[in-house]
Design an enzyme around this catalytic site. Sequence first.
Site, PDB file in Angstrom:
ATOM      1  CG  HIS A 238     -19.947 -16.947 -31.315  1.00  0.00           C
ATOM      2  ND1 HIS A 238     -18.863 -16.125 -31.263  1.00  0.00           N
ATOM      3  CD2 HIS A 238     -19.816 -17.827 -30.273  1.00  0.00           C
ATOM      4  CE1 HIS A 238     -18.079 -16.490 -30.249  1.00  0.00           C
ATOM      5  NE2 HIS A 238     -18.649 -17.525 -29.638  1.00  0.00           N
TER       6      HIS A 238
ATOM      7  CG  ASP B  43     -18.203 -19.332 -26.647  1.00  0.00           C
ATOM      8  OD1 ASP B  43     -17.730 -20.072 -25.769  1.00  0.00           O
ATOM      9  OD2 ASP B  43     -17.504 -18.720 -27.470  1.00  0.00           O
TER      10      ASP B  43
ATOM     11  CG  ASP C 237     -17.758 -14.088 -27.953  1.00  0.00           C
ATOM     12  OD1 ASP C 237     -18.795 -13.694 -28.516  1.00  0.00           O
ATOM     13  OD2 ASP C 237     -16.633 -14.064 -28.491  1.00  0.00           O
TER      14      ASP C 237
ATOM     15  CG  ASP D 207     -23.358 -13.059 -32.551  1.00  0.00           C
ATOM     16  OD1 ASP D 207     -22.587 -13.852 -33.121  1.00  0.00           O
ATOM     17  OD2 ASP D 207     -23.016 -12.338 -31.595  1.00  0.00           O
TER      18      ASP D 207
ATOM     19  CB  CYS E  64     -19.200  -9.747 -31.171  1.00  0.00           C
ATOM     20  SG  CYS E  64     -19.737 -10.862 -32.439  1.00  0.00           S
TER      21      CYS E  64
END
Length: 380
Positions: free
Chosen positions: A257, A208, A130, A259, A359
């Site tokens: 995020h 991020d 992140d 992902d 992550c």
Amino acid sequence: MKIGTRTVDKIQITTTTVDASTPRPVNSHNEWDLLEEVIVGIVDGACFPSWHIALQATLPEDQHELFRANAGRPFPPEQIAAAKEELEEFVHILEGEGVRVRRPVRLNQLQPYGGLNWTSTGLYTAMPRDVLLVIGNEIIECPLAWRSRYYETCGYKPLLKEYFHAGAKWSTAPKPELKDEQYDYAWTESKPGEPVRHVITEFEPTFDAADFMRCGRDILAQKSNVTNDFGIAWLRRHLGDRYRIHVFEFNDPHAMHIDATLVPLAPGKLLINPQRVLQVPKIFKGWDVFHAPKPIIPPEHTLYMTSKWINMNVLMLDEQRVVVERQDEPMIAALKNWGFTPIPCNFRNFNSFGGSFHCATLDIRRRGNLNSYFLDVDEL
Ligand code: ABU
């Protein structure tokens, strides 16, 4: 430097070859080249952060009250211990696969700190993905939008200094002020059919790293509740003409995020979240698109800071080997079926803290060069 092309399946790859004698302590251009060195986060000392509107926009709704009530207190020690044990298993697996593993230092998350008109306590150093963005030989410290993550990169400073001394480029995006103007305190969740509202404004650049996926010269991105247009513009200008940042919008009113939404696994192979990606972006024309199987995390399992789609948050060790949650049998079966080699690892207790293998890591060095994996990008 030599330039050429190769074709893998239907995908044409424009390749560059760099003189191998150049020292490259940090070198990672995509999500799938052979992984040689990685940072794995730690959960030690993880704390419920100070409550703030920015958390409300992203945390599962059933967690809001708990976070408000426990702000500035440690997470339950037995949950930290269980997640820590899984991290050790993950590290053991990575080392067994030939990857060098590095760890951040523990920070005192209970130490209050502040900006010009706010105070906060911290969260953790569990998710290097992140906070730090590796693009080629450069590590960028990101301007995070959460006040509770303001000093999180400090946990990585000893490593950043070491990589710098070894020859890496080390940059920091403009340090945000995180004044009240950066947030929409009237934020409410957008309803289906409404344009998505984000809790951050365009007052100053924030982003991020986990809102970006690297595919060589092309970087895939989303705007989110932590990443704004200003942040993406800063990164675009910082990286210059060698890179193209493509910004997509997905069906995710709580976006934070990319992902667990869009995960490129290898050249020509894309994993998507079928609930969030309603239309595959045109850039992936010719790629195999795999729909992530429905997550099977049971309802009684605590997920403080993520949706169950965290099952997509796998880590590629190369174009074949992929680390996946051990209990996620549908994902393991699907990956095998798509031709990958899954490496199972227990991680469900770590998942509780908001992330999984992607992550929890930051790839520092992958063996490979800056290539192009898409055709006709400029015509899109
Ligand atoms: N980086 C974690 C993302 C979790 C989610 O989108 O559900």
